[in-house]
Structure formats: C-alpha cells, structure tokens
Design a protein around this motif. Sequence first.
Motif, PDB file in Angstrom:
ATOM      1  N   PRO A  26       0.838  -1.205   0.000  1.00 36.04           N
ATOM      2  CA  PRO A  26       0.000   0.000   0.000  1.00 36.04           C
ATOM      3  C   PRO A  26       0.874   1.257   0.000  1.00 36.04           C
ATOM      4  CG  PRO A  26      -0.725  -1.554   1.679  1.00 36.04           C
ATOM      5  CD  PRO A  26       0.580  -2.078   1.134  1.00 36.04           C
ATOM      6  N   GLU A  27       0.467   2.252  -0.743  1.00 35.98           N
ATOM      7  CA  GLU A  27       1.175   3.529  -0.838  1.00 35.98           C
ATOM      8  C   GLU A  27       2.609   3.384  -1.354  1.00 35.98           C
ATOM      9  OE1 GLU A  27       0.614   6.086   2.566  1.00 35.98           O
ATOM     10  OE2 GLU A  27      -1.287   5.093   3.023  1.00 35.98           O
ATOM     11  N   HIS A  28       2.821   2.409  -2.229  1.00 34.88           N
ATOM     12  CA  HIS A  28       4.150   2.230  -2.839  1.00 34.88           C
ATOM     13  C   HIS A  28       4.415   3.355  -3.832  1.00 34.88           C
ATOM     14  CE1 HIS A  28       1.531   0.547  -5.943  1.00 34.88           C
ATOM     15  NE2 HIS A  28       2.520   0.772  -6.807  1.00 34.88           N
ATOM     16  N   PHE A  29       5.683   3.529  -4.203  1.00 33.45           N
ATOM     17  CA  PHE A  29       6.047   4.515  -5.216  1.00 33.45           C
ATOM     18  C   PHE A  29       5.719   3.934  -6.582  1.00 33.45           C
ATOM     19  CE2 PHE A  29       9.247   5.811  -1.904  1.00 33.45           C
ATOM     20  CZ  PHE A  29       8.600   6.992  -1.572  1.00 33.45           C
ATOM     21  N   LYS A  30       4.910   4.650  -7.328  1.00 34.00           N
ATOM     22  CA  LYS A  30       4.503   4.187  -8.655  1.00 34.00           C
ATOM     23  C   LYS A  30       5.554   4.590  -9.681  1.00 34.00           C
ATOM     24  CE  LYS A  30      -0.349   4.536  -7.445  1.00 34.00           C
ATOM     25  NZ  LYS A  30      -0.088   4.823  -6.051  1.00 34.00           N
ATOM     26  N   GLU A  31       5.949   3.639 -10.492  1.00 31.16           N
ATOM     27  CA  GLU A  31       6.998   3.866 -11.484  1.00 31.16           C
ATOM     28  C   GLU A  31       6.660   5.040 -12.408  1.00 31.16           C
ATOM     29  OE1 GLU A  31       9.717   1.132 -14.468  1.00 31.16           O
ATOM     30  OE2 GLU A  31       8.256   0.188 -13.151  1.00 31.16           O
ATOM     31  N   ASP A  32       5.402   5.187 -12.763  1.00 33.26           N
ATOM     32  CA  ASP A  32       5.003   6.281 -13.665  1.00 33.26           C
ATOM     33  C   ASP A  32       5.110   7.657 -13.007  1.00 33.26           C
ATOM     34  OD1 ASP A  32       4.507   4.512 -15.700  1.00 33.26           O
ATOM     35  OD2 ASP A  32       2.348   4.390 -15.329  1.00 33.26           O
ATOM     36  N   ASP A  33       5.127   7.714 -11.672  1.00 30.91           N
ATOM     37  CA  ASP A  33       5.227   8.992 -10.963  1.00 30.91           C
ATOM     38  C   ASP A  33       6.666   9.425 -10.706  1.00 30.91           C
ATOM     39  OD1 ASP A  33       2.466   9.068 -10.851  1.00 30.91           O
ATOM     40  OD2 ASP A  33       2.358   8.321  -8.787  1.00 30.91           O
ATOM     41  N   ILE A  34       7.594   8.493 -10.778  1.00 32.54           N
ATOM     42  CA  ILE A  34       8.999   8.781 -10.446  1.00 32.54           C
ATOM     43  C   ILE A  34       9.667   9.518 -11.604  1.00 32.54           C
ATOM     44  CG2 ILE A  34      11.251   7.754  -9.898  1.00 32.54           C
ATOM     45  CD1 ILE A  34       9.661   5.375  -8.676  1.00 32.54           C
ATOM     46  N   ARG A  35      10.418  10.558 -11.265  1.00 35.24           N
ATOM     47  CA  ARG A  35      11.183  11.320 -12.245  1.00 35.24           C
ATOM     48  C   ARG A  35      12.622  11.436 -11.775  1.00 35.24           C
ATOM     49  NH1 ARG A  35       7.550  10.059 -14.641  1.00 35.24           N
ATOM     50  NH2 ARG A  35       6.036  11.232 -15.846  1.00 35.24           N
ATOM     51  N   ILE A  36      13.520  11.425 -12.731  1.00 37.68           N
ATOM     52  CA  ILE A  36      14.950  11.562 -12.476  1.00 37.68           C
ATOM     53  C   ILE A  36      15.411  12.877 -13.102  1.00 37.68           C
ATOM     54  CG2 ILE A  36      17.241  10.537 -12.826  1.00 37.68           C
ATOM     55  CD1 ILE A  36      15.300   8.823 -11.106  1.00 37.68           C
ATOM     56  N   TYR A  37      16.218  13.613 -12.347  1.00 36.95           N
ATOM     57  CA  TYR A  37      16.781  14.879 -12.832  1.00 36.95           C
ATOM     58  C   TYR A  37      18.290  14.831 -12.651  1.00 36.95           C
ATOM     59  CZ  TYR A  37      11.974  16.480 -12.411  1.00 36.95           C
ATOM     60  OH  TYR A  37      10.621  16.594 -12.530  1.00 36.95           O
ATOM     61  N   PHE A  38      19.005  15.386 -13.608  1.00 35.95           N
ATOM     62  CA  PHE A  38      20.442  15.569 -13.489  1.00 35.95           C
ATOM     63  C   PHE A  38      20.683  17.030 -13.142  1.00 35.95           C
ATOM     64  CE2 PHE A  38      21.004  12.122 -16.948  1.00 35.95           C
ATOM     65  CZ  PHE A  38      20.810  11.130 -16.024  1.00 35.95           C
ATOM     66  N   LEU A  39      21.545  17.260 -12.171  1.00 46.90           N
ATOM     67  CA  LEU A  39      21.906  18.618 -11.795  1.00 46.90           C
ATOM     68  C   LEU A  39      23.167  18.985 -12.578  1.00 46.90           C
ATOM     69  CD1 LEU A  39      20.990  20.911  -9.957  1.00 46.90           C
ATOM     70  CD2 LEU A  39      22.556  20.023  -8.218  1.00 46.90           C
ATOM     71  N   ARG A  40      23.006  19.873 -13.552  1.00 47.47           N
ATOM     72  CA  ARG A  40      24.119  20.271 -14.419  1.00 47.47           C
ATOM     73  C   ARG A  40      24.235  21.790 -14.412  1.00 47.47           C
ATOM     74  NH1 ARG A  40      22.785  16.210 -19.459  1.00 47.47           N
ATOM     75  NH2 ARG A  40      23.593  14.321 -18.460  1.00 47.47           N
ATOM     76  N   ASN A  41      25.411  22.253 -14.027  1.00 46.49           N
ATOM     77  CA  ASN A  41      25.668  23.704 -13.944  1.00 46.49           C
ATOM     78  C   ASN A  41      24.619  24.409 -13.100  1.00 46.49           C
ATOM     79  OD1 ASN A  41      27.955  23.515 -15.677  1.00 46.49           O
ATOM     80  ND2 ASN A  41      26.572  23.425 -17.423  1.00 46.49           N
ATOM     81  N   GLY A  42      24.227  23.755 -12.009  1.00 44.23           N
ATOM     82  CA  GLY A  42      23.269  24.352 -11.080  1.00 44.23           C
ATOM     83  C   GLY A  42      21.821  24.284 -11.534  1.00 44.23           C
ATOM     84  N   GLN A  43      21.566  23.688 -12.683  1.00 40.07           N
ATOM     85  CA  GLN A  43      20.214  23.599 -13.220  1.00 40.07           C
ATOM     86  C   GLN A  43      19.746  22.143 -13.280  1.00 40.07           C
ATOM     87  OE1 GLN A  43      18.398  26.400 -14.187  1.00 40.07           O
ATOM     88  NE2 GLN A  43      20.130  27.484 -13.283  1.00 40.07           N
ATOM     89  N   ARG A  44      18.475  21.924 -12.944  1.00 39.60           N
ATOM     90  CA  ARG A  44      17.876  20.589 -13.072  1.00 39.60           C
ATOM     91  C   ARG A  44      17.511  20.336 -14.529  1.00 39.60           C
ATOM     92  NH1 ARG A  44      13.687  18.617  -8.868  1.00 39.60           N
ATOM     93  NH2 ARG A  44      14.711  19.181  -6.949  1.00 39.60           N
ATOM     94  N   GLU A  45      17.875  19.157 -14.989  1.00 36.97           N
ATOM     95  CA  GLU A  45      17.456  18.731 -16.322  1.00 36.97           C
ATOM     96  C   GLU A  45      16.775  17.380 -16.168  1.00 36.97           C
ATOM     97  OE1 GLU A  45      20.705  18.616 -19.097  1.00 36.97           O
ATOM     98  OE2 GLU A  45      21.462  20.569 -18.448  1.00 36.97           O
ATOM     99  N   GLU A  46      15.519  17.290 -16.608  1.00 32.49           N
ATOM    100  CA  GLU A  46      14.838  16.000 -16.502  1.00 32.49           C
ATOM    101  C   GLU A  46      15.543  14.999 -17.407  1.00 32.49           C
ATOM    102  OE1 GLU A  46      10.475  13.863 -16.631  1.00 32.49           O
ATOM    103  OE2 GLU A  46      10.589  16.034 -16.869  1.00 32.49           O
TER     104      GLU A  46
END
Length: 171
Positions: free
Chosen positions: A53-73
């Motif tokens: 119950p209340e697991h993390f759904k794969e479709d909701d998870i997002r990954i961001y790379f922090l490059r030069n102080g900016q988030r890039e999905e």
Amino acid sequence: MRQKIVKLTLLTIFITIFSSCEEKLCGCTVVDADVNLIVTDSENRNLLDPSTPEHFKEDDIRIYFLRNGQREEAYAANLDAPRYFRIDQSGPNGEYMMRLFPDLETHNSDITTTIIRWNGSDEDTVACEIRNTDNSTIITRVWYNDDLGYDQNDQRLSRYKRGPRLINVRK
C-alpha cells in the motif's frame, strides 16, 4: 653468405613485428555505472513493490540531473530505460529494487548529482564519484542524501566485492 643475410633479414623483420605489438587485456570499453536501491518504510515494507500500500509508482517517479546548477529532466527515448531507471524484482533476496542510471557527464568535477523525485513532494539526491579512463567509466563512490552509501575501497560499505552497488533506503 647470401643465406646468412636472408636469415638475418628475416630475423630482424620477425623481431620488429613482435616487439612493436602491445598487449591489450580485452580491447573493449567497460561501463560500470548503475546504483541499486531498495526502498522500505518504517515497517520494513518495500515501497517499490506494487503490492505494498502507498508504494512509489513507477510512472510517478522522475529523475533529474543537476548540471551547472540547473535541473534537467533525464529522458532518452532510445534507451532501454528511457527515464534512467527501472524497477524489477532482482534484489539479492528477490525483492523489488530500483536500478538507477545516474548522470555520468562530469562537468569540471568527478562528482555528478542525480535527483530522484519519488512523487510530488518527496525527493532524494544521489551523488556519484565517477572515474573515467580511456576505456572505462566506473562509479567509485555513492552518497545518498549526503551520506556515503558505497565506496569501492571500503569493504564495510561495499557489501559485495563484485556485484551491485546496493543501498538500502528508509523512508
């Protein structure tokens, strides 16, 4: 005399050919660059398991790379894991785990930062020390929310001498 000259010439050619060869171990490129996460709650329930119950759904998870102080999905449609992670039942005891493919582009540093957004409000940071050579890219250390979770040179943190970089995360 002529036979001696021919033998000496052939010997010189043979020695020249074999002394100029360099031995290569495999002639290949090694990329050892993933981080494995098992995520549990305070009751030790696996939050990546769809039956929890209340697991993390794969479709909701997002990954961001922090490059030069900016988030890039992080997204690349041509990859097997286009969002730079996958969840499957491949943990050491058959549990669900996330295989994260962090940012490998080192910009003026050997450490890259990857952000996991589990849902709308919960985020974690994974920092990786990357070692690049002519024929390899290897993650040598991993910090999870600023805590050192993996160090290839520290057997206490490297639970598997060869195998996955496995970090247990408590939510």
